[in-house]
Design a protein around this motif. Structure first.
Motif, PDB file in Angstrom:
ATOM      1  N   ALA A  38       0.839  -1.202   0.000  1.00  0.00           N
ATOM      2  CA  ALA A  38       0.000   0.000   0.000  1.00  0.00           C
ATOM      3  C   ALA A  38       0.871   1.247   0.000  1.00  0.00           C
ATOM      4  N   HIS A  39       1.973   1.214   0.753  1.00  0.00           N
ATOM      5  CA  HIS A  39       2.904   2.345   0.778  1.00  0.00           C
ATOM      6  C   HIS A  39       3.520   2.560  -0.615  1.00  0.00           C
ATOM      7  N   GLN A  40       3.910   1.479  -1.293  1.00  0.00           N
ATOM      8  CA  GLN A  40       4.481   1.598  -2.638  1.00  0.00           C
ATOM      9  C   GLN A  40       3.451   2.134  -3.631  1.00  0.00           C
ATOM     10  N   ILE A  41       2.223   1.654  -3.529  1.00  0.00           N
ATOM     11  CA  ILE A  41       1.158   2.120  -4.428  1.00  0.00           C
ATOM     12  C   ILE A  41       0.894   3.602  -4.193  1.00  0.00           C
ATOM     13  N   ALA A  51      -3.292   7.361  -9.568  1.00  0.00           N
ATOM     14  CA  ALA A  51      -3.045   6.083 -10.236  1.00  0.00           C
ATOM     15  C   ALA A  51      -4.300   5.234 -10.265  1.00  0.00           C
ATOM     16  N   GLU A  52      -4.330   4.361 -11.249  1.00  0.00           N
ATOM     17  CA  GLU A  52      -5.350   3.328 -11.367  1.00  0.00           C
ATOM     18  C   GLU A  52      -4.598   2.030 -11.569  1.00  0.00           C
ATOM     19  N   ALA A  66      -0.686  -4.034 -11.973  1.00  0.00           N
ATOM     20  CA  ALA A  66      -0.230  -3.070 -12.973  1.00  0.00           C
ATOM     21  C   ALA A  66      -0.763  -1.704 -12.564  1.00  0.00           C
ATOM     22  N   LEU A  67       0.140  -0.746 -12.393  1.00  0.00           N
ATOM     23  CA  LEU A  67      -0.227   0.612 -11.992  1.00  0.00           C
ATOM     24  C   LEU A  67      -0.045   1.550 -13.167  1.00  0.00           C
ATOM     25  N   VAL A  68      -1.016   2.416 -13.385  1.00  0.00           N
ATOM     26  CA  VAL A  68      -0.920   3.420 -14.443  1.00  0.00           C
ATOM     27  C   VAL A  68      -1.172   4.781 -13.798  1.00  0.00           C
ATOM     28  N   GLY A  69      -0.156   5.641 -13.875  1.00  0.00           N
ATOM     29  CA  GLY A  69      -0.266   6.971 -13.305  1.00  0.00           C
ATOM     30  C   GLY A  69      -1.084   7.889 -14.189  1.00  0.00           C
ATOM     31  N   ALA A  70      -1.566   8.971 -13.624  1.00  0.00           N
ATOM     32  CA  ALA A  70      -2.345   9.951 -14.388  1.00  0.00           C
ATOM     33  C   ALA A  70      -1.504  10.586 -15.491  1.00  0.00           C
ATOM     34  N   ASP A  71      -0.175  10.592 -15.325  1.00  0.00           N
ATOM     35  CA  ASP A  71       0.713  11.166 -16.330  1.00  0.00           C
ATOM     36  C   ASP A  71       1.122  10.154 -17.403  1.00  0.00           C
ATOM     37  N   GLY A  92      -6.463   2.904  -1.554  1.00  0.00           N
ATOM     38  CA  GLY A  92      -7.553   3.574  -2.265  1.00  0.00           C
ATOM     39  C   GLY A  92      -7.378   3.526  -3.772  1.00  0.00           C
ATOM     40  N   LEU A  93      -6.740   2.472  -4.269  1.00  0.00           N
ATOM     41  CA  LEU A  93      -6.470   2.322  -5.705  1.00  0.00           C
ATOM     42  C   LEU A  93      -7.734   1.917  -6.442  1.00  0.00           C
ATOM     43  N   THR A  94      -8.051   2.622  -7.516  1.00  0.00           N
ATOM     44  CA  THR A  94      -9.169   2.249  -8.367  1.00  0.00           C
ATOM     45  C   THR A  94      -8.729   1.076  -9.218  1.00  0.00           C
ATOM     46  N   LEU A  95      -9.435  -0.052  -9.122  1.00  0.00           N
ATOM     47  CA  LEU A  95      -9.073  -1.258  -9.865  1.00  0.00           C
ATOM     48  C   LEU A  95      -9.993  -1.459 -11.047  1.00  0.00           C
ATOM     49  N   HIS A  96      -9.400  -1.859 -12.175  1.00  0.00           N
ATOM     50  CA  HIS A  96     -10.144  -2.199 -13.386  1.00  0.00           C
ATOM     51  C   HIS A  96     -10.153  -3.710 -13.534  1.00  0.00           C
ATOM     52  N   ASP A  97     -11.193  -4.240 -14.182  1.00  0.00           N
ATOM     53  CA  ASP A  97     -11.283  -5.681 -14.392  1.00  0.00           C
ATOM     54  C   ASP A  97     -10.271  -6.170 -15.422  1.00  0.00           C
ATOM     55  N   ASP A  98     -10.050  -5.373 -16.461  1.00  0.00           N
ATOM     56  CA  ASP A  98      -9.151  -5.753 -17.547  1.00  0.00           C
ATOM     57  C   ASP A  98      -8.177  -4.630 -17.839  1.00  0.00           C
ATOM     58  N   PHE A  99      -7.056  -5.013 -18.419  1.00  0.00           N
ATOM     59  CA  PHE A  99      -6.076  -4.005 -18.831  1.00  0.00           C
ATOM     60  C   PHE A  99      -6.281  -3.727 -20.320  1.00  0.00           C
ATOM     61  N   ASP A 100      -7.390  -3.119 -20.627  1.00  0.00           N
ATOM     62  CA  ASP A 100      -7.674  -2.753 -22.006  1.00  0.00           C
ATOM     63  C   ASP A 100      -8.540  -1.504 -22.014  1.00  0.00           C
TER      64      ASP A 100
END
Length: 136
Positions: A38-41, A51-52, A66-71, A92-100
């Motif tokens: 959680a600290h790393q995220i 991030a998402e 897999a983390l994707v930053g807003a930038d 508090g990471l927003t998680l997506h079902d798929d990476f697409d």
């Protein structure tokens, strides 16, 4: 003697209930791992404007976060499935079902990634040579 029942007391009524234990319980190894993740995220999200992420199974109870930053910057963490889900919740990471779709469209790749992805497949160089040091 006859059986008598005592009315249940709520906090503030009657004598105080005995305290549980004076020592707080130690966090388990999984809780510690989740806290570190959680600290790393959170650090990634802070340095990239938010991030998402997406959690994908990679084998034997292990997942990739897999983390994707807003930038557009991205990163990957590997952990146990339980730790990853717990850490994502703590951060508090927003998680997506798929990476697409929307998540994949946010990823920004550079020359290194393009060379690694296409260069190897097309018979090109595996990696670009490292830039020469200016101090030499």
């Amino acid at each position: 003697m006859a059986d008598t029942t005592q009315p249940e007391t709520t906090e503030g009524d009657g004598p105080a209930a005995p305290a549980a234990s004076a020592k707080p319980s130690k966090p388990s190894k999984d809780e510690k791992r989740a806290g570190r993740l959680a600290h790393q995220i959170t650090a990634f999200a802070t340095s990239h404007g938010g991030a998402e992420g997406q959690i994908a199974h990679i084998g034997r109870g292990t997942v990739r976060i897999a983390l994707v930053g807003a930038d557009g910057e991205w990163g990957v963490l590997v952990a146990s499935a339980e730790s990853a889900r717990h850490a994502a919740g703590l951060a508090g990471l927003t998680l997506h079902d798929d990476f697409d779709g929307d998540l994949a469209a946010k990823v920004r790749t550079g020359p290194y990634e393009w060379t690694r992805m296409a260069g190897i497949q097309l018979g090109g160089t595996a990696n670009p040579p490292a830039p020469a040091s200016r101090d030499a």
